[in-house]
Design a protein around this motif. Structure first.
Motif, PDB file in Angstrom:
ATOM      1  N   ASN A  99       0.847  -1.181   0.000  1.00 26.26           N
ATOM      2  CA  ASN A  99       0.000   0.000   0.000  1.00 26.26           C
ATOM      3  C   ASN A  99       0.885   1.234   0.000  1.00 26.26           C
ATOM      4  O   ASN A  99       2.077   1.168   0.283  1.00 26.26           O
ATOM      5  CB  ASN A  99      -0.925  -0.013   1.216  1.00 26.26           C
ATOM      6  CG  ASN A  99      -2.125   0.891   1.032  1.00 26.26           C
ATOM      7  OD1 ASN A  99      -2.321   1.487  -0.018  1.00 26.26           O
ATOM      8  ND2 ASN A  99      -2.938   0.989   2.051  1.00 26.26           N
ATOM      9  N   GLY A 100       0.308   2.347  -0.305  1.00 27.13           N
ATOM     10  CA  GLY A 100       1.038   3.598  -0.286  1.00 27.13           C
ATOM     11  C   GLY A 100       0.110   4.750  -0.590  1.00 27.13           C
ATOM     12  O   GLY A 100      -1.098   4.576  -0.747  1.00 27.13           O
ATOM     13  N   PHE A 101       0.695   5.927  -0.665  1.00 26.13           N
ATOM     14  CA  PHE A 101      -0.097   7.115  -0.979  1.00 26.13           C
ATOM     15  C   PHE A 101       0.697   8.034  -1.892  1.00 26.13           C
ATOM     16  O   PHE A 101       1.910   7.936  -1.998  1.00 26.13           O
ATOM     17  CB  PHE A 101      -0.537   7.852   0.294  1.00 26.13           C
ATOM     18  CG  PHE A 101       0.600   8.400   1.115  1.00 26.13           C
ATOM     19  CD1 PHE A 101       1.102   9.669   0.874  1.00 26.13           C
ATOM     20  CD2 PHE A 101       1.151   7.646   2.140  1.00 26.13           C
ATOM     21  CE1 PHE A 101       2.153  10.167   1.637  1.00 26.13           C
ATOM     22  CE2 PHE A 101       2.188   8.146   2.921  1.00 26.13           C
ATOM     23  CZ  PHE A 101       2.693   9.413   2.667  1.00 26.13           C
ATOM     24  N   ALA A 102      -0.026   8.912  -2.548  1.00 24.45           N
ATOM     25  CA  ALA A 102       0.576   9.895  -3.441  1.00 24.45           C
ATOM     26  C   ALA A 102       0.259  11.287  -2.926  1.00 24.45           C
ATOM     27  O   ALA A 102      -0.856  11.552  -2.471  1.00 24.45           O
ATOM     28  CB  ALA A 102       0.017   9.729  -4.848  1.00 24.45           C
ATOM     29  N   VAL A 103       1.241  12.148  -2.998  1.00 28.86           N
ATOM     30  CA  VAL A 103       1.019  13.570  -2.749  1.00 28.86           C
ATOM     31  C   VAL A 103       0.613  14.156  -4.103  1.00 28.86           C
ATOM     32  O   VAL A 103       1.310  13.979  -5.095  1.00 28.86           O
ATOM     33  CB  VAL A 103       2.291  14.243  -2.203  1.00 28.86           C
ATOM     34  CG1 VAL A 103       2.058  15.723  -1.962  1.00 28.86           C
ATOM     35  CG2 VAL A 103       2.750  13.558  -0.918  1.00 28.86           C
ATOM     36  N   THR A 104      -0.517  14.815  -4.154  1.00 23.98           N
ATOM     37  CA  THR A 104      -1.099  15.226  -5.426  1.00 23.98           C
ATOM     38  C   THR A 104      -0.435  16.471  -6.024  1.00 23.98           C
ATOM     39  O   THR A 104       0.260  17.224  -5.337  1.00 23.98           O
ATOM     40  CB  THR A 104      -2.597  15.527  -5.269  1.00 23.98           C
ATOM     41  OG1 THR A 104      -2.744  16.679  -4.429  1.00 23.98           O
ATOM     42  CG2 THR A 104      -3.355  14.347  -4.684  1.00 23.98           C
TER      43      THR A 104
END
Length: 117
Positions: A46-51
């Motif tokens: 899993n992970g996330f993106a800074v937009t």
């Protein structure tokens, strides 16, 4: 746990290839992989993106967009040394800027939640 008030972070399970303009190609692809492959037994972390919205907010907060525009005025992309010099000036502008406190908090909150996985 996701922060529902987070305006500048998107998790991989929220991303599809249609989000390239918002998070870039690599993050959009990671979102696709996370959503489609983990259900088939292929481990995708899993992970996330800074937009991109966070980037524009950062520039606005630091009032450096116009400075960047001035640095880029008259740019000839075939003049490599000039291109490198301008890139260095822009890099220094960014590195010497401060993160808006709410953006910093959202990134830290997301990172701490990611560390729980």
């Amino acid at each position: 746990m996701k922060n529902k008030n987070n305006k500048y972070i998107l998790w991989f399970d929220e991303l599809t290839i249609k989000d390239v303009a918002l998070v870039g190609g690599k993050n959009a692809s990671l979102g696709e992989m996370y959503k489609k492959l983990r259900n088939k037994g292929i481990p995708v972390p899993n992970g996330f993106a800074v937009t991109a919205n966070a980037y524009w907010y950062f520039l606005k907060h630091n009032k450096i967009q116009e400075k960047i525009n001035i640095i880029l005025r008259g740019l000839k992309t075939d003049k490599i040394i000039d291109l490198q010099n301008r890139a260095k000036k822009i890099k220094n502008l960014i590195l010497n800027s401060e993160f808006p406190e709410d953006l910093k908090e959202q990134i830290i909150f997301s990172y701490k939640n990611l560390a729980k996985f």
